[in-house]
Enzyme design. Structure first.
Site, mmCIF file in Angstrom:
data_model
loop_
_atom_site.group_PDB
_atom_site.id
_atom_site.type_symbol
_atom_site.label_atom_id
_atom_site.label_comp_id
_atom_site.label_asym_id
_atom_site.label_seq_id
_atom_site.Cartn_x
_atom_site.Cartn_y
_atom_site.Cartn_z
ATOM 1 N N ARG A 111 0.835 -1.215 0.000
ATOM 2 C CA ARG A 111 0.000 0.000 0.000
ATOM 3 C C ARG A 111 0.863 1.255 0.000
ATOM 4 O O ARG A 111 0.467 2.309 -0.485
ATOM 5 C CB ARG A 111 -0.973 -0.001 1.189
ATOM 6 C CG ARG A 111 -1.822 1.270 1.244
ATOM 7 C CD ARG A 111 -3.059 1.174 2.134
ATOM 8 N NE ARG A 111 -2.843 0.438 3.342
ATOM 9 C CZ ARG A 111 -2.082 0.846 4.362
ATOM 10 N NH1 ARG A 111 -1.462 2.000 4.319
ATOM 11 N NH2 ARG A 111 -1.949 0.092 5.430
ATOM 12 N N TYR A 163 -15.604 15.799 -15.457
ATOM 13 C CA TYR A 163 -16.059 14.405 -15.388
ATOM 14 C C TYR A 163 -17.133 14.285 -14.299
ATOM 15 O O TYR A 163 -16.999 14.890 -13.223
ATOM 16 C CB TYR A 163 -14.845 13.531 -15.073
ATOM 17 C CG TYR A 163 -15.156 12.061 -15.016
ATOM 18 C CD1 TYR A 163 -15.466 11.348 -16.166
ATOM 19 C CD2 TYR A 163 -15.136 11.377 -13.808
ATOM 20 C CE1 TYR A 163 -15.741 9.998 -16.114
ATOM 21 C CE2 TYR A 163 -15.412 10.020 -13.747
ATOM 22 C CZ TYR A 163 -15.721 9.342 -14.912
ATOM 23 O OH TYR A 163 -15.997 8.006 -14.840
ATOM 24 N N ASP A 166 -6.804 17.996 -15.089
ATOM 25 C CA ASP A 166 -7.116 16.599 -15.412
ATOM 26 C C ASP A 166 -6.853 16.456 -16.912
ATOM 27 O O ASP A 166 -7.624 16.936 -17.734
ATOM 28 C CB ASP A 166 -8.575 16.295 -15.048
ATOM 29 C CG ASP A 166 -8.976 14.861 -15.382
ATOM 30 O OD1 ASP A 166 -8.321 14.232 -16.234
ATOM 31 O OD2 ASP A 166 -9.958 14.365 -14.789
HETATM 32 C C1 LIG Z 1 -12.773 8.483 -16.563
HETATM 33 C C2 LIG Z 1 -12.349 9.797 -16.108
HETATM 34 C C3 LIG Z 1 -12.042 10.029 -14.762
HETATM 35 C C4 LIG Z 1 -12.170 8.956 -13.712
HETATM 36 O O1 LIG Z 1 -11.293 7.918 -13.940
HETATM 37 P P1 LIG Z 1 -11.554 6.427 -13.385
HETATM 38 O O2 LIG Z 1 -10.284 5.719 -13.761
HETATM 39 O O3 LIG Z 1 -12.757 5.898 -14.101
HETATM 40 O O4 LIG Z 1 -11.773 6.540 -11.929
HETATM 41 C C5 LIG Z 1 -11.629 11.299 -14.391
HETATM 42 N N1 LIG Z 1 -11.523 12.298 -15.289
HETATM 43 C C6 LIG Z 1 -11.799 12.107 -16.599
HETATM 44 C C7 LIG Z 1 -11.648 13.238 -17.544
HETATM 45 C C8 LIG Z 1 -12.222 10.852 -17.056
HETATM 46 O O5 LIG Z 1 -12.519 10.676 -18.344
#
Ligand SMILES: *Cc1c(COP(=O)(O)O)cnc(C)c1O
Length: 395
Positions: A59, A112, A184
């Site tokens: 972890r 998202y 992101d």
């Molecule tokens: C899919 C996605 C997430 C979340 O990712 P997971 O791996 O499904 O938890 C976050 N931000 C964006 C832009 C995404 O497309």
């Protein structure tokens, strides 16, 4: 027969050393061990005090995660990134690791879906307030900054409307107010957008999507420019168990080797498919940042250059019967609310990612019943064109 009674006791339980080999394996070994045995308490002290490098407990870190993080660091121009158990775990580690009760976060209004939920429903319970604003509109973003604002979270290209955030102005805004900027970068990927070059303090990925690329692992990535932030994010992720499984990291590393090849091919396909869709009867509108008719085309070109990505959205004329017929006509195109797979997938936001919104709220951002999002894959382009021709003909 040996005399079992008088031979030394045997045990299968003791782990024997891995067989030696002067030649080495070409492929990264998968290391599923949860625990690591240290040679002595002194050696363990040295590990914990950072004088010697060694793993202790999975972890807290393991070689498969570290290797994968290093490779994504290389793509992002980052240092000390970590892998998390999902993209949402990465978002959570950033927000919970860096913010405290009383802080305010400003998010893009088309983040998202689960990020939106975290900001607007979960964090407020813990005393962290959030506002949302349109990241293509710098005036709206600036107006949403408060004295308590500590962090701005944006995606460069919005899902599924593919609007392009005003990243240069947003980075200026963050700098002017001493606010952290977290990007992101899942949709744009480091091949399309190098967030640190544009003033990001934190970069987040859902590795699940384009980076791993085969829809068989759920993972995330996060890195931060400031080592103190890195430590806060890592500590939160390790403490709360947001860290990943070795097998997922191993699979994702395998996927990552072909990421540049997949991305380039998928992007070329997306550009060609966008033009093809625009030529088909029954298509009302095609949304692709690389097309001159995209509302943010100039900004897309300035930020992404010739890398507008693999996502294409389009709107058909018609309602639910037509959208059903379109999907049913091409079962070979997976109708699935994900993106970044090696193969093309089609999603229908009104019945999936955006179903929780009212019809009016969807309409306000341009998502109608006829709206489709395509995550373009690496198939031969002629096959994709003929699939979509058939789909449109069926409605
Ligand atoms: C899919 C996605 C997430 C979340 O990712 P997971 O791996 O499904 O938890 C976050 N931000 C964006 C832009 C995404 O497309």
């Amino acid at each position: 027969m040996t005399d079992r009674k008088n031979s030394p006791p045997e045990t299968l339980v003791r782990r024997t050393p891995f067989p030696e080999s002067v030649s080495r394996a070409v492929v990264t070994p998968l290391q599923p061990s949860v625990v690591y045995a240290s040679p002595s308490p002194d050696a363990l002290d040295a590990q914990y005090e950072g004088r010697a490098k060694g793993y202790t407990y999975a972890r807290e870190g393991h070689p498969n995660a570290e290797l994968l993080a290093q490779k994504i660091d290389m793509l992002e121009g980052a240092e000390g990134g970590i892998i998390t158990g999902s993209g949402m775990a990465a978002v959570t580690a950033v927000l919970m690791g860096l913010l405290k009760s009383g802080d305010h976060i400003l998010g893009g209004d088309q983040l998202y879906g689960r990020s939106l939920r975290l900001l607007t429903q979960d964090l407020p319970r813990l005393g962290i307030t959030a506002s949302l604003a349109d990241p293509t509109d710098i005036t709206a973003m600036a107006a949403a900054i408060t004295p308590a604002t500590k962090l701005i979270l944006v995606e460069v290209v919005s899902n599924p409307t593919l609007r392009v955030a005003d990243m240069v102005a947003i980075a200026d805004l963050a700098r002017k107010h001493g606010v952290l900027l977290a990007v992101d970068n899942t949709f744009t990927t480091p091949r399309g957008f190098r967030a640190y070059d544009y003033g990001a303090d934190v970069v987040i990925h859902s590795v699940t999507k384009l980076l791993a690329g085969h829809s068989d692992v759920t993972l995330g990535y996060v890195s931060a420019k400031d080592p103190a932030h890195r430590q806060m994010i890592t500590d939160f992720a390790v403490t709360t168990g947001l860290t990943p499984s070795p097998f997922d990291c191993w699979l994702a590393e395998r996927g990552l080797y072909t990421f540049p090849l997949r991305y380039d091919r998928a992007e070329a396909n997306a550009a060609a498919l966008a033009d093809h869709l625009a030529s088909l009867p029954g298509v009302d509108r095609v949304i692709y940042p690389g097309r001159a008719d995209h509302p943010d085309h100039a900004r897309a070109h300035a930020l992404l250059g010739d890398r507008p990505g693999n996502m294409v959205s389009f709107v058909i004329i018609g309602g639910r019967p037509e959208t059903n017929r379109l999907i049913e006509a091409v079962p070979q195109l997976a109708f699935a609310p994900t993106l970044g797979d090696v193969g093309t997938t089609v999603s229908h936001p009104a019945s999936s990612s955006h179903r929780a919104l009212t019809e009016e709220a969807r309409a306000a951002i341009g998502i109608t019943e006829g709206f489709f999002r395509v995550s373009v894959g690496v198939e031969e382009i002629e096959i994709l064109k003929s699939d979509f021709s058939a789909a449109l003909a069926a409605i």
